[in-house]
Design an enzyme around this catalytic site. Structure first.
Site, PDB file in Angstrom:
ATOM      1  N   GLU A 190       0.814  -1.234   0.000  1.00  0.00           N
ATOM      2  CA  GLU A 190       0.000   0.000   0.000  1.00  0.00           C
ATOM      3  C   GLU A 190       0.842   1.277   0.000  1.00  0.00           C
ATOM      4  OE1 GLU A 190      -3.161  -0.099   2.954  1.00  0.00           O
ATOM      5  OE2 GLU A 190      -4.205  -1.663   1.849  1.00  0.00           O
ATOM      6  N   GLU A 309      -5.530  -8.357  -0.181  1.00  0.00           N
ATOM      7  CA  GLU A 309      -6.269  -7.996   1.029  1.00  0.00           C
ATOM      8  C   GLU A 309      -7.711  -7.753   0.603  1.00  0.00           C
ATOM      9  OE1 GLU A 309      -4.729  -4.998   3.689  1.00  0.00           O
ATOM     10  OE2 GLU A 309      -2.662  -5.513   3.169  1.00  0.00           O
TER      11      GLU A 309
HETATM   12  O1  AHR Z   1      -5.319  -5.598   6.932  1.00  0.00           O
HETATM   13  C1  AHR Z   1      -5.194  -4.454   7.710  1.00  0.00           C
HETATM   14  C2  AHR Z   1      -4.456  -3.339   6.999  1.00  0.00           C
HETATM   15  O2  AHR Z   1      -5.238  -2.895   5.937  1.00  0.00           O
HETATM   16  C3  AHR Z   1      -3.154  -3.702   6.358  1.00  0.00           C
HETATM   17  O3  AHR Z   1      -2.086  -3.651   7.245  1.00  0.00           O
HETATM   18  C4  AHR Z   1      -3.002  -2.656   5.313  1.00  0.00           C
HETATM   19  O4  AHR Z   1      -2.248  -3.112   4.230  1.00  0.00           O
HETATM   20  C5  AHR Z   1      -4.424  -2.296   4.950  1.00  0.00           C
HETATM   21  O5  AHR Z   1      -4.631  -0.930   4.956  1.00  0.00           O
END
Ligand code: AHR
Length: 526
Positions: A190, A309
Site C-alpha cells: 500500500e 487484502e
Molecule cells: O489488513 C489491515 C491493513 O489494511 C493492512 O495492514 C493494510 O495493508 C491495509 O490498509
C-alpha cells in the site's frame, strides 16, 4: 480477457418472492479455479500472531508455541497460501530482528499499529508453521523504510542454498539445509497510502519497485513478483497509480495487487450486499489498465491480479478512533502495547453473505485474478477468533470461505442469470448472483448463489441441462432470521450452514428457495 458472467434483468423488482433462473453454460469456461485464490493474510497486527496463531501458554500449543486448535481451524478453512508479515507493519519492519536466537531479538516500536513488536515470531517460525500445514508462504518486502539491499538479503536468507552468509544463518537458525522456497513476493505494501510508513508517489514507488524486482530476479529469475496496486477503489489515485506503477515495472513483475474492504454504512443493507459489484469493477478496471500498458509497450505477457487484502472491515469508525487517539497523545500516554486487541470485528450473517459473494466474484474473474488473501486470518478482521489462553471459534464469515475452498475445483464456468436488479450505491445490483465451477476429472461441480434481497426469498431455478450427466444435487446455505446474528465465544455455533431443500424439476433443472440475505453452495455429484 472476458467480461464476468452476464445477468439479464427480468423486469422491475418484484414485490413477492424473487424469481430467478440461472443457466450454467457448460462449455463456456472463464478460467481455472486457481488454488491461490483461497489465500489469507497474517500480519503482525493486534492479536493475529501473538495470542492468535501463537500462544505458548495455551494448552494446545506445540513446542514452537503455535496453537494447534487454531491450526486445526486454519486447515478446516482450507487456506492455500498465507501472505506475511504485512500489511502496514512490513513498511517499518527489519526482518533481521525476527531471525536467530530468540533471546537476542530486539523489541521495537511498530509505527503502523502503535504497538511493541517483540519479534518472538519471525520468518523461520512462520515458514515452519505454514510448511506443517501444507500452506504456501507469500512474503512481502519492506519498501517503505528500506530498499533493494534488504530485499535481496531477505531473499537470500529465505531461499538461498547453504554457502553464503544469510543462507547459512538460516541453516544455523532452523537446523535444516532446505530453503523455505518462497516463490511469490510482494514488492512492498500500500505505498499509495499516506498512512503507509515511507509512503511514496507512484513515480518514486514504480522506480524503486522496478529496481528491487530486477535485483531479486538476478538471484532467481523464476520468482513471481507483485507490484503494489491501489489500496482502495475510492482513492483519488485509483487507476492512475496503477498505470504509472505498471509503466515502470511491467517488464519485471507478474502481478499487480488490489486491496478491497467493505462495510455496512448508514444501515444501507442493499448497497452493502452489492459490495461484490465494486470488487468486480475494480478487477475489470485494473485488468484493462494492465492490458493497456502491455499494448503500449508491445509486451507479450498479461499482468494478473493479486487481490491480497479483501474482506468486510468496519474500519471507518476504528480508524477515526485511532486518529483521535493519536491526536490526543501529546505525551506518549498511549504507550506501545504488545499485541493489543485491534480490529476484532464480530461478523454477522450479512457480513458472511458479502464475504461469500466477494469470493464468488474473485472466482468469476478466474482469467485475471491469480491470487487473493482474505485479510486477515486470526482475531484482526478474521474468520477465526481466539481468547488468549482460552477457546478458539469460527466466525460467520468462516463458513462461506471454507465451503468454497473445499468444493470449488476444476474450472469456472460462465452462468447467465435472469433476475431483477435493485438500485444501490454501486448501481443496479442483480438480486441473485450465481457462479459455477466444474471439475471434469471427478465430474463434480458447484453453483454458488447469493440472494441479495433483504426481505424476500428468492425462488431459484438452476438450469444444469448442459452439464455432463450427474447424480445427486445437494445444497447448504448460510442465513438467519436475524441477519445481524454473530458467533461468540459463548455461542460459537450461533451461525452455521444448514441444508436447503432441492426440488428436481426434470429436464436437467432443479429449484432451490433461498431465504433473504443468504449465501448458498449447491453441490453437483456424479
Ligand atoms: O489488513 C489491515 C491493513 O489494511 C493492512 O495492514 C493494510 O495493508 C491495509 O490498509
Amino acid at each position: 480477457m472476458s467480461a464476468p458472467t452476464p445477468t439479464v434483468a427480468a423486469g422491475p423488482v418484484p414485490t413477492g418472492p424473487v424469481p430467478a433462473v440461472v443457466h450454467v453454460l457448460a462449455g463456456d469456461v472463464v478460467g481455472p479455479v486457481r488454488r491461490r485464490v483461497f489465500g489469507a493474510f497474517v500480519e503482525h497486527l493486534g492479536r493475529c500472531v501473538y495470542g492468535g496463531l501463537h500462544d505458548p501458554s495455551h494448552p494446545s500449543a506445540d513446542a514452537a508455541g503455535f496453537r494447534q486448535d487454531v491450526a486445526d481451524l486454519v486447515r478446516e478453512l482450507g487456506v492455500t497460501v498465507v501472505r506475511y508479515p504485512g500489511g502496514n507493519f512490513v513498511s517499518g519492519y527489519r526482518w533481521e530482528d525476527g531471525v536467530g536466537p530468540r533471546e537476542l531479538r530486539p523489541r521495537r516500536r511498530d509505527l503502523a499499529w502503535h504497538s511493541t513488536e517483540t519479534n518472538e515470531v519471525g520468518t523461520d517460525e512462520l515458514a515452519a508453521w505454514a510448511r506443517d500445514l501444507g500452506i504456501e508462504l507469500m512474503m512481502a518486502v519492506n519498501l517503505g523504510t528500506r530498499g533493494v539491499l534488504e530485499a535481496v538479503e531477505l531473499l537470500e536468507y529465505v531461499n538461498g542454498r547453504p554457502g553464503t552468509t544469510w543462507a547459512d544463518r538460516r541453516v544455523a537458525a532452523t537446523g535444516r539445509d532446505d530453503p523455505h522456497g518462497v516463490r511469490i513476493w510482494c514488492l512492498g505494501n500500500e505505498m499509495d497510502g499516506t498512512w503507509q510508513v515511507g509512503h511514496l508517489s507512484a513515480e518514486a514507488y514504480g522506480t524503486l519497485a522496478a529496481r528491487t524486482a530486477a535485483a531479486m530476479r538476478m538471484a532467481d529469475p523464476h520468482l513471481e513478483l507483485v507490484a503494489v496496486g491501489s489500496s482502495d477503489s475510492g482513492m483519488a489515485t485509483f487507476g492512475t497509480w496503477d498505470r504509472t506503477v505498471l509503466e515502470h515495472t511491467y517488464d519485471q513483475v507478474d502481478l499487480l495487487s488490489a486491496h478491497a474492504y467493505y462495510e455496512l454504512r448508514d444501515g444501507d443493507l442493499p448497497t452493502f450486499l452489492a459490495s461484490a459489484l465494486d470488487l468486480s469493477a475494480v478487477v475489470s478496471r485494473l485488468g484493462a489498465i494492465a492490458d493497456e500498458v502491455k499494448a503500449a509497450r508491445g509486451g507479450t505477457k498479461d499482468i494478473l491480479l493479486s487481490v491480497d487484502e479483501w474482506n468486510v472491515w468496519y474500519h471507518d469508525g476504528q480508524l477515526a478512533q485511532e486518529a483521535e487517539a493519536a491526536a490526543a497523545d501529546r505525551d506518549g500516554d498511549r504507550g506501545w502495547p504488545v499485541a493489543p486487541p485491534l480490529f476484532e470485528d464480530a461478523y454477522t450473517v450479512a457480513d458472511a453473505v458479502v464475504v461469500g459473494d466477494l469470493l464468488m466474484t474473485l472466482l468469476e474473474h478466474a482469467d485475471r485474478v491469480a491470487a487473493a488473501s482474505l485479510a486477515q486470518l486470526v482475531n484482526a478482521i478474521a474468520p477465526i477468533r481466539t481468547v488468549t489462553g482460552g477457546p478458539a471459534w469460527r466466525q460467520a464469515t468462516f463458513h462461506p470461505f471454507a465451503l468454497t475452498a473445499r468444493h470449488a475445483r476444476g474450472q469456472v464456468l460462465r452462468t447467465r442469470t435472469e433476475v431483477a436488479a435493485q438500485e444501490t450505491a454501486h448501481g443496479p445490483a442483480p438480486l441473485v448472483h450465481a457462479v459455477s465451477t466444474w471439475d471434469e476429472t471427478d465430474r463434480t461441480g458447484v453453483v454458488l448463489l447469493v440472494n441479495r434481497a433483504t426481505d424476500r426469498p428468492a425462488l431459484v431455478e438452476l438450469d444444469l441441462a448442459g452439464l455432463p450427466s450427474r447424480g445427486s444435487v445437494e445444497a447448504v446455505g448460510l442465513w438467519d432470521d436475524d441477519p445481524s446474528a454473530t458467533c461468540t465465544v459463548q455461542d460459537p455455533d450461533r451461525v452455521r450452514p444448514r441444508p436447503l431443500a432441492v426440488r428436481d424439476l426434470g429436464a436437467g433443472r432443479v429449484a432451490i428457495d433461498l431465504p433473504p440475505v443468504c449465501w448458498a453452495l449447491v453441490q453437483l455429484r456424479p
